[in-house]
Scaffold this active site. Structure first.
Site, PDB file in Angstrom:
ATOM      1  N   GLY A  64     172.715  67.608  86.677  1.00 40.90           N
ATOM      2  CA  GLY A  64     173.777  67.854  87.652  1.00 40.90           C
ATOM      3  C   GLY A  64     174.729  68.951  87.219  1.00 40.90           C
ATOM      4  O   GLY A  64     175.121  69.806  88.023  1.00 40.90           O
ATOM      5  N   CYS A  65     175.085  68.959  85.952  1.00 41.17           N
ATOM      6  CA  CYS A  65     176.037  69.954  85.438  1.00 41.17           C
ATOM      7  C   CYS A  65     175.421  71.349  85.414  1.00 41.17           C
ATOM      8  O   CYS A  65     176.102  72.343  85.684  1.00 41.17           O
ATOM      9  CB  CYS A  65     176.524  69.557  84.051  1.00 41.17           C
ATOM     10  N   THR A  66     174.135  71.418  85.107  1.00 40.22           N
ATOM     11  CA  THR A  66     173.441  72.714  85.133  1.00 40.22           C
ATOM     12  C   THR A  66     173.363  73.233  86.560  1.00 40.22           C
ATOM     13  O   THR A  66     173.644  74.407  86.821  1.00 40.22           O
ATOM     14  CB  THR A  66     172.040  72.586  84.512  1.00 40.22           C
ATOM     15  N   ALA A 112     176.897  74.448  87.520  1.00 42.31           N
ATOM     16  CA  ALA A 112     177.238  75.707  86.861  1.00 42.31           C
ATOM     17  C   ALA A 112     176.454  76.872  87.470  1.00 42.31           C
ATOM     18  O   ALA A 112     177.010  77.952  87.706  1.00 42.31           O
ATOM     19  CB  ALA A 112     176.971  75.612  85.358  1.00 42.31           C
TER      20      ALA A 112
END
Length: 151
Positions: free
Chosen positions: A45-47, A50
């Site tokens: 999710g964070c990738t 970003a």
């Protein structure tokens, strides 16, 4: 204390992706800011989040905004994450979670994961939008929409 729309963004300092000292006072009041807190570098999710900010970074720049990502990962982790995904914006290391506490970002998923919250401020440093959702992809259009409203 939890920040709300209409509050001034607090001053904070941290190490940036390159290990340099970042002081929020250098940018607050000079441009629109998108400050997003995310759980961890190199997680799905964070990738995705970003990379979405990366892919639309020029849209933010065209609107006069700067994007700043904050997590508790180390500077070394941020460097690797930035290089791997060619992120053009600032990542700040909040290893002691002081900035997260200053903003009042709560943990998500039953307190297991650090929260995912995006704050947008106008040029004066006043918060115009807060979006709190673990749905990573929704943060980017919400931030852009709020910035367009104040243009």
């Amino acid at each position: 204390m939890k920040l709300r729309v209409g509050d001034k963004i607090p001053n904070f300092t941290a190490k940036d992706t390159n290990g340099n000292d970042f002081d929020s006072q250098d940018v607050i009041g000079t441009k629109t800011l998108v400050v997003y807190f995310y759980p961890k570098d190199n997680t799905p999710g964070c990738t995705a989040q970003a990379c979405s900010f990366r892919d639309q970074y020029e849209d933010f720049k065209d609107l006069g905004a700067e994007v700043i990502g904050i997590s508790s990962d180390s500077v070394a982790s941020h460097q690797k994450f930035t290089q791997q995904f060619q992120l053009p914006f600032i990542l700040l290391s909040d290893q002691d979670k002081k900035i997260r506490k200053l903003f009042g970002v709560a943990s998500g998923l039953f307190g297991i994961l650090p929260g995912r919250v995006t704050y947008v401020t106008d040029k004066t440093g006043t918060i115009i939008m807060i979006f709190d959702s673990m749905m990573a992809a929704r943060h980017i259009p919400k931030a852009l929409e709020s910035i367009r409203k104040i243009q």
